[in-house]
Each structure stands twice: as structure tokens, then as C-alpha cells.
Design a protein around this motif. Sequence first.
Motif, PDB file in Angstrom:
ATOM      1  N   LEU A   1     -41.759  -4.051  -7.285  1.00 49.18           N
ATOM      2  CA  LEU A   1     -41.950  -5.171  -8.192  1.00 49.18           C
ATOM      3  C   LEU A   1     -43.438  -5.322  -8.463  1.00 49.18           C
ATOM      4  CD1 LEU A   1     -40.171  -7.450  -9.509  1.00 49.18           C
ATOM      5  CD2 LEU A   1     -40.866  -8.897  -7.596  1.00 49.18           C
TER       6      LEU A   1
ATOM      7  N   GLU B   1     -45.639 -10.116 -10.965  1.00 54.05           N
ATOM      8  CA  GLU B   1     -44.344 -10.793 -10.844  1.00 54.05           C
ATOM      9  C   GLU B   1     -44.244 -11.523  -9.507  1.00 54.05           C
ATOM     10  OE1 GLU B   1     -41.278 -10.642 -12.836  1.00 54.05           O
ATOM     11  OE2 GLU B   1     -42.686 -10.145 -14.431  1.00 54.05           O
TER      12      GLU B   1
ATOM     13  N   SER C   1     -38.626  -6.702  -4.267  1.00 58.13           N
ATOM     14  CA  SER C   1     -38.222  -5.562  -5.079  1.00 58.13           C
ATOM     15  C   SER C   1     -37.594  -6.092  -6.360  1.00 58.13           C
ATOM     16  CB  SER C   1     -37.231  -4.671  -4.318  1.00 58.13           C
ATOM     17  OG  SER C   1     -36.038  -5.380  -4.024  1.00 58.13           O
ATOM     18  N   LYS C   2     -37.106  -5.189  -7.188  1.00 53.50           N
ATOM     19  CA  LYS C   2     -36.542  -5.615  -8.466  1.00 53.50           C
ATOM     20  C   LYS C   2     -35.123  -6.164  -8.343  1.00 53.50           C
ATOM     21  CE  LYS C   2     -39.360  -2.416 -11.179  1.00 53.50           C
ATOM     22  NZ  LYS C   2     -39.382  -1.237 -12.078  1.00 53.50           N
TER      23      LYS C   2
END
Length: 395
Positions: free
Chosen positions: A73, A77, A118-119
Motif C-alpha cells: 500500500l 495511503e 496492504s491493499k
Amino acid sequence: MGNQGSTMDIRKDQDTSSNDDLASSSLRSSVPQFASTDYLYSVASAPELRTNPIRPKELQVNLRKYHREKVRLPASEIQWAKQLVYSHTQKLLEYCKRETGVVSGMEYGGTMYERLESKRGNEIDVMLVLKTGSEDVTLHEVVPKLYSKIKLVKDKADTKLARLTDKHGYLQPAKMQVWLDRLAQKWTEKTRRSSDGSRVYTHKNGPAIEIIIRDTNRGGSVTAQIIPCVRFPDESGDYRHYVPCAFKECTKFELGNTSERSILWRRTFSLKEREIVSSLDRSVTSTCRLECLKILKFFFSSDKKLRSFRFYLLKTAFLHYRTTDPEWRADQLAERFLGMLSYVQECVKRKDLPHYFLPSVNLFKGLSGTARDAIDCRLQQLLTDEKQLFYAIYA
């Protein structure tokens, strides 16, 4: 909360015989262990054990690409999400302090504070700590070191907390949630639209209150879980933290048929986990512990056959596994990744995964036989067929 089930999403608005010998020897320890990671890796990679052996160099390249393109990420963000949550929860904290007088502070946990962002599958857990002390409340253990009843001490505890107890004086999680939900609702009514262009919504979610913060200027939203917490000083001068218990299928083995479930509080180790995990690879930049765990987290949550192996179990297995070999060089990422898959499979086969802080507690007792068999089968596919593994990575 270290434990179990709360989630945070960041999203855009638009959107073999040697193995048997190894397993039998490790049964002597309460923590599954291997003779050495090198041996474990050679077993996982041996051509005679597979139809399509895994090539370590190719796996290393693919894992790095996987981390770079799918898992990682962007720092912007992460900073945005944390700042948005911190800004609004601190405003809520000040409101709770002012309106109730029984709230002392907040503690932040979850994957976003463990450097495991993380995404997908991020968590932000916020514990709203009540203003209590060792003289205000007493702890009555129901399941030693795990679940307890918390009772107010008459004439010493704040009388405002009395309305959150049952008729016997025990703090009742259900009443606590209603109380916190009402506070959050009143606060959002006053500050639904902030000067920074964000909008805030709250609602009940299990034992927690979920707060959704939408950034109308930037686009996107962040979700966090807020849960009441009672803390007690322990013998070491540190604190033990207790949160309302979420009664799920996986807690039946711990609680049995106790009739006191409605007033039980669960000890949480999320802050200790945060301290350990967030410190991984801090002092040495050329190691791969954190990168490996991030990849595993995303990989397990992306594979529908492995999703039942919850991240709390995966993180616990990793905390044990990381001690089996002191070397985690950056060029050993593929080796350690396969080692972790094999380690998890060994744990599943033995039906044993000790709690990291309470080794006498077997976390697998709450995992069904069907789920264990499915996980074992999937891991066997991934460990014995490069095509299966690479397909799972590219999927």
C-alpha cells in the motif's frame, strides 16, 4: 483486536517419510518446530516429491513482484488513513471524557499499526479505555488467563459505571455497547460534517462500534472498530487489557457451556502483538520478516481455500516460526515463504497451534475438521506444484 474479526477497508468511492519423522520429533514441544529451515525447504522443494518442482529463484522474483504490484500500500495511503482515523477518534475521545467522566484514553492496534498494511484486509482497532484502577474493580477468572468477570467495588468505583453493570455488580458488555453507541451517535449528530470535508457515521458491529469516515475532498473512506476496554496493572508493572467477548463458533472450546457468557471479558494481547510485529526488521534493513508476513497475509486472504485460516492464526504461526531460524536475509524470502507454508501445514496436520502468549491454549480447537482438511489439501497443492503456486500468486 489482535484478535479477531474487526476489519478496516481503504477504498476509492469510484470504484512423505522424512516429513513423518520430522513431525513426530516435534510433538515433544508445545510449539511446532523443525530441525532446521534449510532442511524444511529442501523437503518442500525436492523434485521426487512433486510433479512440478518449485524453482527458488523464480519464486523469489515472483514474490517480490507480487509484493510490489499487489500487496504494498502506498505510503501516502497509509498516512492518510491513519491521520483521518486519529483526528476523528481523538475528537470522539474528548467528547466521551467531557460527557461521561469515566473514559481515560484510547489505544490503537490492528494491522495498520503493526506495519502490516496492504491493499486488502487492513484493520484499525481502537480501544476506548475506561477510567478504572485496581481499587475500583476486581477480576474474577472464569477461564484462567483468558476470560474473566469484572466487578465494580462498591463505594470506590465511579457511580456512573454502576448503570453499566448487572444486578450483581458485574460490568455487562451489552450495556457497555449500548452506552458507547449512544455516545457515538450523539457525537456524530453534532459533527456529521467536519470542517476538513469529511463525514462520519457510526453503528454497532458485534461487540464494537464501527466508525466510517468518508473523505469527500480526497475521495475514499476508512473504517475502524471502537471497543470499550478495562485494564489492570499486572505484577511486572505493565497492564492487562480486557475487551468484551465476541461469542463465535471458535470460542466454544474455550468457554464450554458456562452460563456467564453475557458478562465475560476477554483478555487481549493486541498491544503486545503490535509491539513485536511493528519492530520486525527495524534495526536491520536487509531482512525479510515483515515483507514475508505481509505477503502471507495478502496471499491467504486472496485464496478462497485458505481464507478460513484467519489472520490471527497465521500471525500466531508466524510468531512461532520466526524463532526457528535466526537468519531472514532479503535473498531468503522464497525460502522463508515456503517454510511458513510447510509450518502451517504441519500445525494443521497435528491439530495444534499454541497461543503465542499462553502456550497451554491450543487455537486449533476452534477450527473444524472440515476446514483443517481443506487447508491441508490446499497447502499440499501449493507446496508440490509450481504451477499451482504461481497461478495463485498471479490470480
